[in-house]
Design a protein around this motif. Structure first.
Motif, mmCIF file in Angstrom:
data_model
loop_
_atom_site.group_PDB
_atom_site.id
_atom_site.type_symbol
_atom_site.label_atom_id
_atom_site.label_comp_id
_atom_site.label_asym_id
_atom_site.label_seq_id
_atom_site.Cartn_x
_atom_site.Cartn_y
_atom_site.Cartn_z
ATOM 1 N N ALA A 87 0.928 -1.100 -0.058
ATOM 2 C CA ALA A 87 -0.193 0.021 0.030
ATOM 3 C C ALA A 87 0.739 1.382 -0.116
ATOM 4 O O ALA A 87 0.591 2.229 -0.938
ATOM 5 N N VAL A 88 1.816 1.138 0.954
ATOM 6 C CA VAL A 88 2.726 2.622 0.855
ATOM 7 C C VAL A 88 3.391 2.696 -0.331
ATOM 8 O O VAL A 88 3.734 3.751 -0.996
ATOM 9 N N SER A 89 3.971 1.571 -1.143
ATOM 10 C CA SER A 89 4.531 1.540 -2.145
ATOM 11 C C SER A 89 3.791 2.004 -3.503
ATOM 12 O O SER A 89 4.174 3.238 -4.111
ATOM 13 N N GLN A 90 2.638 1.853 -3.238
ATOM 14 C CA GLN A 90 1.587 2.344 -4.506
ATOM 15 C C GLN A 90 1.252 3.632 -4.096
ATOM 16 O O GLN A 90 1.174 4.605 -5.084
ATOM 17 N N TRP A 91 1.003 4.208 -3.115
ATOM 18 C CA TRP A 91 0.698 5.461 -2.787
ATOM 19 C C TRP A 91 2.086 6.348 -2.986
ATOM 20 O O TRP A 91 1.730 7.446 -3.564
ATOM 21 N N MET A 92 3.025 6.003 -2.799
ATOM 22 C CA MET A 92 4.521 6.843 -3.104
ATOM 23 C C MET A 92 4.386 6.824 -4.657
ATOM 24 O O MET A 92 4.911 8.056 -5.243
ATOM 25 N N GLY A 93 4.196 5.919 -5.360
ATOM 26 C CA GLY A 93 3.959 5.919 -6.715
ATOM 27 C C GLY A 93 2.915 7.034 -7.366
ATOM 28 O O GLY A 93 3.242 7.632 -8.500
ATOM 29 N N ALA A 94 1.898 7.093 -6.758
ATOM 30 C CA ALA A 94 0.708 7.820 -7.079
ATOM 31 C C ALA A 94 0.887 9.257 -6.716
ATOM 32 O O ALA A 94 0.511 10.165 -7.517
ATOM 33 N N SER A 95 1.193 9.376 -5.316
ATOM 34 C CA SER A 95 1.269 10.754 -4.679
ATOM 35 C C SER A 95 2.396 11.188 -3.996
ATOM 36 O O SER A 95 2.464 12.312 -3.525
ATOM 37 N N GLY A 96 3.358 10.331 -3.907
ATOM 38 C CA GLY A 96 4.490 10.662 -3.076
ATOM 39 C C GLY A 96 5.871 11.192 -3.671
ATOM 40 O O GLY A 96 5.598 11.785 -4.810
ATOM 41 N N ASP A 97 6.843 10.728 -3.480
ATOM 42 C CA ASP A 97 8.301 11.485 -3.976
ATOM 43 C C ASP A 97 8.997 10.549 -5.070
ATOM 44 O O ASP A 97 10.034 10.698 -5.239
ATOM 45 N N TRP A 98 8.234 9.451 -5.443
ATOM 46 C CA TRP A 98 8.790 8.599 -6.341
ATOM 47 C C TRP A 98 8.818 9.183 -7.719
ATOM 48 O O TRP A 98 7.972 9.586 -7.972
#
Length: 247
Positions: free
Chosen positions: A236-247
């Motif tokens: 879940a964190v990985s997907q959030w970072m891909g969509a809305s975070g700093d990735w």
């Protein structure tokens, strides 16, 4: 002529310290961190060490003295200011010790701002060793070159967590019974956000009903398979970072 080696070298050991750092400061490192520097990394006078203080950022330091019980270093220059961390909380139900250690470590590496453990009816643990947990997130931050430690709160019961959850923050909760696809949900609601992950046995019916009744709750699905608690948190964190975070 051969090129001058970069300083500090990328292989320089990294540590977080409690004191606020400034240029030209003499810092004494003792205890376990000193043992790590002197016995494991075998630093000597003139070697580089990178220190972070979770306040001013990342500093290149030079070893002045390397003893058996302490290492003295001098701050030379600031390399980076403290990073701006995406405003994401991970709120995982407590798991068995080794599995929750993995959650703490990987959440830190993935860049969450805060880790807020919760206690649910099906949790197999109801306590968290605060010192051990802090050590795990600190070592993970050192390993992945974070300049900001994640916040880490004491575990709280789910009903207290829901009651005190702040207004204005999206509460995504991974529901094995279904919800919106994560990509769609995360794209529609960015930061500030929180992701609530259940225990190995999942939320019980009453807990699921209470979460869904919360005005900020947004049920999400992590796919067709039932995931372990630590896997669900990482996914879940990985997907959030891909969509809305700093990735």
């Amino acid at each position: 002529m051969p090129a001058t080696p970069a300083w500090p070298p990328r292989s320089a050991p990294r540590l977080f310290v409690e004191s606020e750092l400034a240029e030209g400061q003499l810092i004494t490192i003792d205890g376990q961190p000193a043992h790590y520097l002197s016995r494991v990394m075998r630093v000597s006078e003139g070697n580089a060490v990178i220190l972070c203080d979770d306040k001013t950022g990342e500093w290149a330091c030079r070893v002045v003295e390397a003893g058996k019980r302490h290492v003295n270093v001098e701050t030379v220059e600031r390399l980076r200011e403290r990073e701006q961390v995406p405003d994401l909380w991970l709120c995982p139900a407590l798991l068995k010790k080794d599995r929750f250690d993995t959650v703490l470590e990987k959440a830190t590496e993935l860049g969450v701002r805060e880790i807020r453990p919760v206690i649910t009816r099906r949790c197999v643990a109801d306590k968290l060793n605060a010192d051990r947990a802090h050590m795990i997130v600190t070592e993970a931050a050192e390993q992945c070159a974070r300049t900001a430690l994640p916040g880490l709160t004491a575990p709280e019961k789910l009903d207290t967590f829901l009651r005190d959850f702040p207004a204005g923050r999206a509460l995504f909760f991974a529901d094995e019974l279904g919800g919106s696809p994560t990509a769609k949900a995360f794209a529609a609601h960015g930061a500030p956000a929180a992701i609530l992950i259940g225990p190995e046995g999942g939320f019980d019916d009453a807990e699921r009903e209470a979460i869904r009744a919360h005005p900020q709750a947004k049920p999400i699905t992590l796919g067709p398979r039932i995931l372990r608690g630590e896997t669900a948190a990482i996914a879940a964190v990985s997907q959030w970072m891909g969509a809305s975070g700093d990735w």
